[in-house]
Design a protein around this motif. Structure first.
Motif, PDB file in Angstrom:
ATOM      1  N   ASP A  54      39.023  33.745  45.131  1.00 17.86           N
ATOM      2  CA  ASP A  54      39.029  34.173  46.533  1.00 17.86           C
ATOM      3  C   ASP A  54      39.743  35.503  46.688  1.00 17.86           C
ATOM      4  OD1 ASP A  54      37.723  31.919  47.177  1.00 17.86           O
ATOM      5  OD2 ASP A  54      39.381  30.936  48.229  1.00 17.86           O
ATOM      6  N   ARG A  55      40.621  35.828  45.754  1.00 19.92           N
ATOM      7  CA  ARG A  55      41.407  37.059  45.850  1.00 19.92           C
ATOM      8  C   ARG A  55      40.809  38.191  45.007  1.00 19.92           C
ATOM      9  NH1 ARG A  55      45.940  37.389  47.961  1.00 19.92           N
ATOM     10  NH2 ARG A  55      46.567  38.965  46.466  1.00 19.92           N
ATOM     11  N   LEU A  56      39.593  37.967  44.527  1.00 15.22           N
ATOM     12  CA  LEU A  56      38.986  38.929  43.602  1.00 15.22           C
ATOM     13  C   LEU A  56      39.003  40.375  44.125  1.00 15.22           C
ATOM     14  CD1 LEU A  56      37.107  38.703  40.872  1.00 15.22           C
ATOM     15  CD2 LEU A  56      35.360  39.435  42.447  1.00 15.22           C
ATOM     16  N   PHE A  57      38.713  40.543  45.400  1.00 13.92           N
ATOM     17  CA  PHE A  57      38.573  41.904  45.933  1.00 13.92           C
ATOM     18  C   PHE A  57      39.915  42.550  46.281  1.00 13.92           C
ATOM     19  CE2 PHE A  57      34.559  39.724  47.239  1.00 13.92           C
ATOM     20  CZ  PHE A  57      33.771  40.300  46.262  1.00 13.92           C
ATOM     21  N   VAL A  58      40.963  41.748  46.364  1.00 19.33           N
ATOM     22  CA  VAL A  58      42.279  42.320  46.672  1.00 19.33           C
ATOM     23  C   VAL A  58      43.219  42.304  45.475  1.00 19.33           C
ATOM     24  CG1 VAL A  58      42.278  41.997  49.170  1.00 19.33           C
ATOM     25  CG2 VAL A  58      42.945  40.108  47.719  1.00 19.33           C
ATOM     26  N   ASP A  59      42.840  41.537  44.451  1.00 19.85           N
ATOM     27  CA  ASP A  59      43.656  41.477  43.235  1.00 19.85           C
ATOM     28  C   ASP A  59      43.581  42.804  42.479  1.00 19.85           C
ATOM     29  OD1 ASP A  59      44.791  39.026  43.381  1.00 19.85           O
ATOM     30  OD2 ASP A  59      43.380  37.992  42.070  1.00 19.85           O
ATOM     31  N   PRO A  60      44.435  42.976  41.452  1.00 25.77           N
ATOM     32  CA  PRO A  60      44.337  44.185  40.631  1.00 25.77           C
ATOM     33  C   PRO A  60      42.955  44.306  39.972  1.00 25.77           C
ATOM     34  CG  PRO A  60      46.331  42.947  40.097  1.00 25.77           C
ATOM     35  CD  PRO A  60      45.537  42.109  41.039  1.00 25.77           C
ATOM     36  N   ALA A  61      42.630  45.537  39.574  1.00 27.94           N
ATOM     37  CA  ALA A  61      41.297  45.831  39.008  1.00 27.94           C
ATOM     38  C   ALA A  61      40.974  44.962  37.800  1.00 27.94           C
ATOM     39  CB  ALA A  61      41.213  47.309  38.634  1.00 27.94           C
ATOM     40  N   SER A  62      42.003  44.534  37.058  1.00 28.61           N
ATOM     41  CA  SER A  62      41.742  43.746  35.847  1.00 28.61           C
ATOM     42  C   SER A  62      40.950  42.472  36.179  1.00 28.61           C
ATOM     43  CB  SER A  62      43.056  43.384  35.160  1.00 28.61           C
ATOM     44  OG  SER A  62      43.887  42.688  36.054  1.00 28.61           O
ATOM     45  N   THR A  63      41.197  41.885  37.343  1.00 27.41           N
ATOM     46  CA  THR A  63      40.485  40.665  37.740  1.00 27.41           C
ATOM     47  C   THR A  63      38.997  40.964  37.923  1.00 27.41           C
ATOM     48  OG1 THR A  63      42.464  40.292  39.056  1.00 27.41           O
ATOM     49  CG2 THR A  63      40.709  38.711  39.331  1.00 27.41           C
ATOM     50  N   ARG A  64      38.710  42.110  38.533  1.00 28.39           N
ATOM     51  CA  ARG A  64      37.294  42.457  38.756  1.00 28.39           C
ATOM     52  C   ARG A  64      36.613  42.840  37.443  1.00 28.39           C
ATOM     53  NH1 ARG A  64      40.000  43.976  43.052  1.00 28.39           N
ATOM     54  NH2 ARG A  64      40.513  46.056  42.301  1.00 28.39           N
ATOM     55  N   ARG A  65      37.368  43.474  36.543  1.00 32.15           N
ATOM     56  CA  ARG A  65      36.777  43.793  35.231  1.00 32.15           C
ATOM     57  C   ARG A  65      36.403  42.504  34.498  1.00 32.15           C
ATOM     58  NH1 ARG A  65      40.863  47.645  35.012  1.00 32.15           N
ATOM     59  NH2 ARG A  65      42.171  46.313  33.703  1.00 32.15           N
ATOM     60  N   ARG A  66      37.310  41.527  34.565  1.00 30.08           N
ATOM     61  CA  ARG A  66      37.044  40.255  33.892  1.00 30.08           C
ATOM     62  C   ARG A  66      35.810  39.579  34.505  1.00 30.08           C
ATOM     63  NH1 ARG A  66      41.596  36.930  34.823  1.00 30.08           N
ATOM     64  NH2 ARG A  66      42.841  38.565  33.917  1.00 30.08           N
ATOM     65  N   PHE A  67      35.696  39.673  35.809  1.00 31.90           N
ATOM     66  CA  PHE A  67      34.543  39.099  36.516  1.00 31.90           C
ATOM     67  C   PHE A  67      33.248  39.775  36.039  1.00 31.90           C
ATOM     68  CE2 PHE A  67      31.692  39.470  40.254  1.00 31.90           C
ATOM     69  CZ  PHE A  67      31.395  38.125  40.419  1.00 31.90           C
ATOM     70  N   LEU A  68      33.274  41.109  36.014  1.00 31.66           N
ATOM     71  CA  LEU A  68      32.082  41.853  35.587  1.00 31.66           C
ATOM     72  C   LEU A  68      31.764  41.553  34.126  1.00 31.66           C
ATOM     73  CD1 LEU A  68      29.908  43.962  36.235  1.00 31.66           C
ATOM     74  CD2 LEU A  68      31.546  45.749  35.648  1.00 31.66           C
ATOM     75  N   ASP A  69      32.796  41.441  33.305  1.00 25.22           N
ATOM     76  CA  ASP A  69      32.577  41.156  31.884  1.00 25.22           C
ATOM     77  C   ASP A  69      31.934  39.777  31.694  1.00 25.22           C
ATOM     78  OD1 ASP A  69      33.430  43.599  30.963  1.00 25.22           O
ATOM     79  OD2 ASP A  69      35.513  42.967  30.683  1.00 25.22           O
ATOM     80  N   ARG A  70      32.255  38.846  32.561  1.00 25.80           N
ATOM     81  CA  ARG A  70      31.642  37.516  32.479  1.00 25.80           C
ATOM     82  C   ARG A  70      30.145  37.618  32.819  1.00 25.80           C
ATOM     83  NH1 ARG A  70      31.880  32.991  29.965  1.00 25.80           N
ATOM     84  NH2 ARG A  70      33.903  33.868  29.514  1.00 25.80           N
ATOM     85  N   LEU A  71      29.817  38.429  33.828  1.00 26.68           N
ATOM     86  CA  LEU A  71      28.409  38.625  34.179  1.00 26.68           C
ATOM     87  C   LEU A  71      27.684  39.328  33.034  1.00 26.68           C
ATOM     88  CD1 LEU A  71      28.608  39.819  37.922  1.00 26.68           C
ATOM     89  CD2 LEU A  71      28.591  37.495  37.035  1.00 26.68           C
ATOM     90  N   ALA A  72      28.404  40.274  32.382  1.00 26.60           N
ATOM     91  CA  ALA A  72      27.810  41.031  31.274  1.00 26.60           C
ATOM     92  C   ALA A  72      27.558  40.121  30.074  1.00 26.60           C
ATOM     93  CB  ALA A  72      28.730  42.183  30.883  1.00 26.60           C
ATOM     94  N   LEU A  73      28.484  39.223  29.831  1.00 31.69           N
ATOM     95  CA  LEU A  73      28.371  38.311  28.690  1.00 31.69           C
ATOM     96  C   LEU A  73      27.124  37.435  28.813  1.00 31.69           C
ATOM     97  CD1 LEU A  73      29.868  37.338  26.146  1.00 31.69           C
ATOM     98  CD2 LEU A  73      31.043  35.685  27.577  1.00 31.69           C
TER      99      LEU A  73
END
Ligand SMILES: Nc1ncnc2c1ncn2[C@@H]1O[C@H](COP(=O)(O)OP(=O)(O)O)[C@@H](O)[C@H]1O
Ligand SMILES: [Mg+2]
Length: 395
Positions: A146-165
């Motif tokens: 729920d905090r993805l958009f306000v958390d530090p960028a590392s959280t969003r990178r991890r999210f994108l990396d999961r989609l990439a995987l």
């Protein structure tokens, strides 16, 4: 250079061409968190796990997430996953049903080596967890996100990396190699600084080469994923989840817009060499794919996601996951979805849209909630296994 094989990413076919999506047909846990023993037999329908807080619902989803590369949906230490009153080891076994037939996949840690993950595929040991990425794809949503958009960028990178995987099983390796080389370079610099010396230039240069190769592959994978996801979002039918606008901000990512990967590798390598003095002072690498960010805007409102209401942020996030799942399914790469406490925070219209999408795409979604009423809409279209510990009977 490391190949980021975009040709592997097949062109889209219509969703109804997909005869069977990957799914779990059996899940067995031993000594995993609060599940001393759990054995679930599962059919093709979405799975709903209902029950009170602390029952072990998220733990089941976490176990399934470990059937893919990485540390699972909690990013926890393996030592923390082993049951507290157990011997320090745990195991997760699944029968995975695919279009090609059934496969047995197992992972876990042994009591005497609690930080080393063991992976077995059809009874044969795999050298690393990356092999799992070739078998099953999983996407998840948890309350933490729920905090993805306000958390530090590392959280969003991890999210994108999961989609990439989900699109490229090698993506996790690029990230792991990059992180390892960067950590070693940071360590060399810090040690040299502490000793009042300079780090060995040949050693640093070798690590920078590795960082450039893997870092460019990592960034290229993220860019390819973003382009794919944008296509998936554009192709999604209108619904109650707002369309997000996505952009990737990062040094290497922006170079890749202008030049071929090989050239960008040289550029990044030179950039790292030139930045040595600055990184030496800071004691860490200041710029690279590890500082990139995924910028998300609410499409219809044209507003940064971080400024949207909590409910709007949640709807954006679900919209992204569903668009990715829909696109992957159309491309024959349908994922298993792990949706932890997602239904509880949706209004009735969005909840129905979520369920209908899952049924429509014939995805195996594992959903949790504390209240069974939330899932009434699914009726017999879902299954409701019990995860209560088995009764121990004496004699
Ligand atoms: N390593 C562990 N060993 C035993 N129990 C654990 C371990 N880690 C977490 N737990 C327990 O698991 C429970 C939480 O499970 P969880 O799956 O988060 O519950 P929920 O059903 O609310 O999603 C808690 O009671 C917690 O104490
Ligand atoms: Mg939970």
């Amino acid at each position: 250079m490391i190949q980021t094989d975009q040709s592997r990413i097949k062109p889209a076919v219509k969703a109804h061409d997909v005869s069977i999506n990957i799914r779990l047909s059996r899940l067995q846990l031993t000594g995993f968190r609060n599940h001393a023993e759990l054995d679930l037999h599962i059919d093709h329908r979405p799975v709903v796990i209902c029950g009170p807080n602390g029952m072990g619902k998220t733990n089941v989803l976490e176990a399934i997430s470990l059937l893919t590369p990485g540390r699972g949906l909690r990013q926890a230490r393996y030592g923390d996953m082993a049951a507290q009153n157990g011997d320090g080891g745990f195991s997760i076994h699944a029968k995975i049903t695919t279009a090609q037939g059934d496969m047995g996949v197992g992972t876990g840690v042994m009591a005497d080596a609690p930080e080393r993950r063991v992976v077995r595929i059809d009874g044969t040991s795999a050298s690393s967890a990356s092999a799992l990425g070739r078998i099953m794809r999983a996407l998840w949503l948890t309350p933490d996100m729920d905090r993805l958009f306000v958390d530090p960028a590392s959280t969003r990178r991890r999210f994108l990396d999961r989609l990439a995987l989900a699109l490229d099983p090698d993506h996790a390796d690029h990230g792991a190699i990059y992180e390892r080389a960067m950590r070693q370079r940071n360590k060399l610099m810090r040690e040299a600084k502490a000793n009042g010396t300079q780090p060995d230039p040949a050693w640093v240069e070798g690590l920078e080469r590795q960082m450039a190769e893997s870092g460019v592959a990592l960034s290229a994978g993220r860019r390819a994923t973003l382009t794919r996801l944008q296509g998936y979002i554009a192709a999604s039918p209108d619904g109650p989840f707002p369309r997000p606008q996505l952009a990737l901000a990062g040094l290497v990512e922006s170079w890749l817009e202008q030049a071929p990967a090989l050239e960008v590798e040289d550029r990044f390598s030179t950039h790292l060499a030139r930045g040595r003095a600055r990184d030496f002072e800071a004691g860490r690498c200041l710029e690279g794919p590890h500082t990139a960010d995924l910028a998300v805007r609410h499409g219809p409102k044209d507003q940064a996601a971080a400024l949207c209401s909590t409910g709007e942020q949640k709807a954006l996030l679900i919209g992204m996951i569903l668009a990715h799942a829909r696109g992957l399914t159309a491309d024959g790469l349908g994922p298993v979805l792990l949706l932890d406490e997602v239904a509880a925070h949706l209004d009735q219209i969005r909840r129905a849209a979520l369920f209908e999408t899952i049924l429509d795409l014939r995805l195996q979604a594992w959903m949790t909630g504390t209240d069974a009423v939330l899932f009434e809409h699914l009726g017999d279209c879902a299954q409701y296994p019990s995860i209560k510990p088995a009764m121990v009977t004496n004699g």
